[in-house]
Design an enzyme around this catalytic site. Structure first.
Site, PDB file in Angstrom:
ATOM      1  N   MET A  26       0.855  -1.194   0.000  1.00 28.50           N
ATOM      2  CA  MET A  26       0.000   0.000   0.000  1.00 28.50           C
ATOM      3  C   MET A  26       0.895   1.248   0.000  1.00 28.50           C
ATOM      4  SD  MET A  26      -3.426  -0.951   2.022  1.00 28.50           S
ATOM      5  CE  MET A  26      -2.900  -0.654   3.678  1.00 28.50           C
ATOM      6  N   GLY A  27       2.123   1.072  -0.481  1.00 30.11           N
ATOM      7  CA  GLY A  27       3.053   2.203  -0.517  1.00 30.11           C
ATOM      8  C   GLY A  27       3.613   2.485   0.862  1.00 30.11           C
ATOM      9  N   GLY A  32      10.981  -3.130   5.564  1.00 32.06           N
ATOM     10  CA  GLY A  32      10.257  -4.406   5.503  1.00 32.06           C
ATOM     11  C   GLY A  32       9.889  -4.717   4.050  1.00 32.06           C
ATOM     12  N   HIS A  33       9.316  -3.717   3.359  1.00 32.47           N
ATOM     13  CA  HIS A  33       8.963  -3.912   1.940  1.00 32.47           C
ATOM     14  C   HIS A  33      10.223  -4.181   1.107  1.00 32.47           C
ATOM     15  CE1 HIS A  33       5.554  -1.097   3.128  1.00 32.47           C
ATOM     16  NE2 HIS A  33       4.929  -2.178   2.715  1.00 32.47           N
ATOM     17  N   GLY A 143       4.752 -10.598   4.401  1.00 32.14           N
ATOM     18  CA  GLY A 143       5.519 -10.529   5.641  1.00 32.14           C
ATOM     19  C   GLY A 143       4.783 -11.183   6.807  1.00 32.14           C
ATOM     20  N   LEU A 180       8.913  -3.043  11.572  1.00 28.71           N
ATOM     21  CA  LEU A 180       8.715  -2.015  10.553  1.00 28.71           C
ATOM     22  C   LEU A 180       7.248  -1.969  10.126  1.00 28.71           C
ATOM     23  CD1 LEU A 180      10.823  -0.172   9.145  1.00 28.71           C
ATOM     24  CD2 LEU A 180      11.897  -2.067  10.289  1.00 28.71           C
TER      25      LEU A 180
END
Ligand code: PAF
Length: 271
Positions: A26-27, A32-33, A143, A180
Site C-alpha cells: 500500500m506504498g 520491511g517492503h 511478511g 517495521l
C-alpha cells in the site's frame, strides 16, 4: 522499471514473461517492503510491485484518509531497486470487474484484528483475490508481521486452488526492536521508545513463559504495558502459529499476538 496504471496493458506485458514474483503493497515503503522486494528479485521470475491503498480494508474513513502516502519517495526507492514492473491501479481498475473466484474467508478472520476492525479482512481478501486474478503470479511475497493476514490469504489460496505460492518472509525490525510498519511514521521519538519497550517487555515475557507457563498472567502483562505508556490494548493473545490453536499449557511453538495503541497510533506485532 515499467509503470502500469491499467490492468489490460499490464497483462499484455506480463503474458510475455515466464512468470511473475509479486509484492503487493500500500506504498509508504520501508525496510520491511525492501526486504520482500529483494527476496522477490532473487527468484527466477520478474518482480512486480503494486502500490494501492485499498479503501475497502479500512474500517474507518479517517484512517484511510490519514494513511501515510509517499509515492514520490516510493518511486525513487523502486527505481533504485531495479524492479521490473510497478502497478499503480485506480479504484476502478481493481474493483470494476467481477472476479471469477469468490473470496474464502476462514473463520479465523473473526479473531484478533477481525474482532476490532470490522470488514478489514474481507477487504484484504477482496483486493488480494483481484490482484491474483489480474497478475496470476507464480509467487506472492508476504511478511509475517501481518501474520493473521498471511494465514487468511493462505487459506483462500488453498481453498480456491489458486496456483500462486506464498513466500512467507520474516518480520524486519528497527534496531530498537520495533517491527517495521508504514504507520510507524506517525510515531514521535518518545512514542517510538514506548513501542521499543513494549517489544522488549513481550520478548522477555515470552522467554519466561516458555520456561514456566505459570507466569502467564494476561492481566498483569496488560497492566505492565499500560505502565510503559501504552494507551489501549485491543488484544494480547497467544496462539500456536501453525494451526492457530490457543495455547493452554507449556508449549514451545507459540507467538504472542498484540494490537495496541500509543495515543492514536495503532500498532500490531507478533513475537
Ligand atoms: O499488507 C498490506 O500492505 C495490504 O494488506 C495488502 C496485502 C497490500 C493488501 O492491500
Amino acid at each position: 522499471m515499467k509503470i502500469f496504471k491499467d490492468k489490460h496493458t499490464l497483462q499484455k506485458e506480463i503474458l510475455k514473461t515466464k512468470g511473475i514474483s509479486f509484492v503487493p503493497t500500500m506504498g509508504g515503503l520501508h525496510k520491511g517492503h525492501i526486504s520482500l522486494i529483494k527476496k522477490s528479485k532473487k527468484s527466477q521470475f520478474k518482480t512486480l510491485v503494486s502500490i494501492f491503498v485499498n479503501p475497502t480494508q479500512f474500517n474507518e474513513k479517517s484512517d484511510y484518509r490519514s494513511y501515510p502516502r509517499s509515492i514520490k519517495t516510493d518511486l525513487k526507492k523502486l527505481k533504485r531497486l531495479k524492479i521490473n514492473y510497478l502497478y499503480i491501479p485506480s479504484f476502478k481498475d481493481i474493483y470494476g470487474f467481477k472476479p471469477k473466484e469468490k473470496v474464502f474467508l476462514d473463520k479465523f478472520s473473526k479473531k484478533l484484528c477481525g474482532r476490532f476492525r470490522r470488514g478489514h479482512f474481507e477487504g484484504v481478501l477482496n483486493v488480494v483475490n483481484r490482484f491474483l486474478e489480474i497478475i496470476k503470479p507464480k509467487y506472492i511475497f508476504l511478511g509475517k508481521k501481518d501474520y493473521q493476514q498471511l494465514y487468511l490469504i493462505k487459506k483462500h489460496i488453498e481453498k480456491r486452488k489458486i496456483k500462486s505460492k506464498i513466500i512467507e518472509c520474516k518480520t524486519i525490525r528497527e534496531n530498537n526492536g520495533v517491527a517495521l510498519s508504514t504507520r510507524n511514521s506517525n510515531l514521535d521519538e518518545n512514542q517510538m521508545k514506548i513501542a521499543s519497550n513494549v517489544y522488549y517487555y513481550l520478548r522477555n515475557f515470552k522467554k519466561k513463559i516458555k520456561k514456566n507457563y505459570n507466569f502467564f498472567n494476561l492481566n498483569k502483562i496488560k497492566k505492565d504495558l499500560k505502565g510503559l505508556g501504552v494507551s489501549k490494548i485491543d488484544y494480547l493473545e497467544n496462539y500456536n502459529t501453525k494451526n492457530f490453536k490457543k495455547i493452554k499449557r507449556q508449549s514451545k511453538k507459540f507467538n504472542l499476538f498484540i494490537a495496541y495503541y500509543i495515543k492514536k497510533v495503532r500498532l500490531i506485532d507478533n513475537i
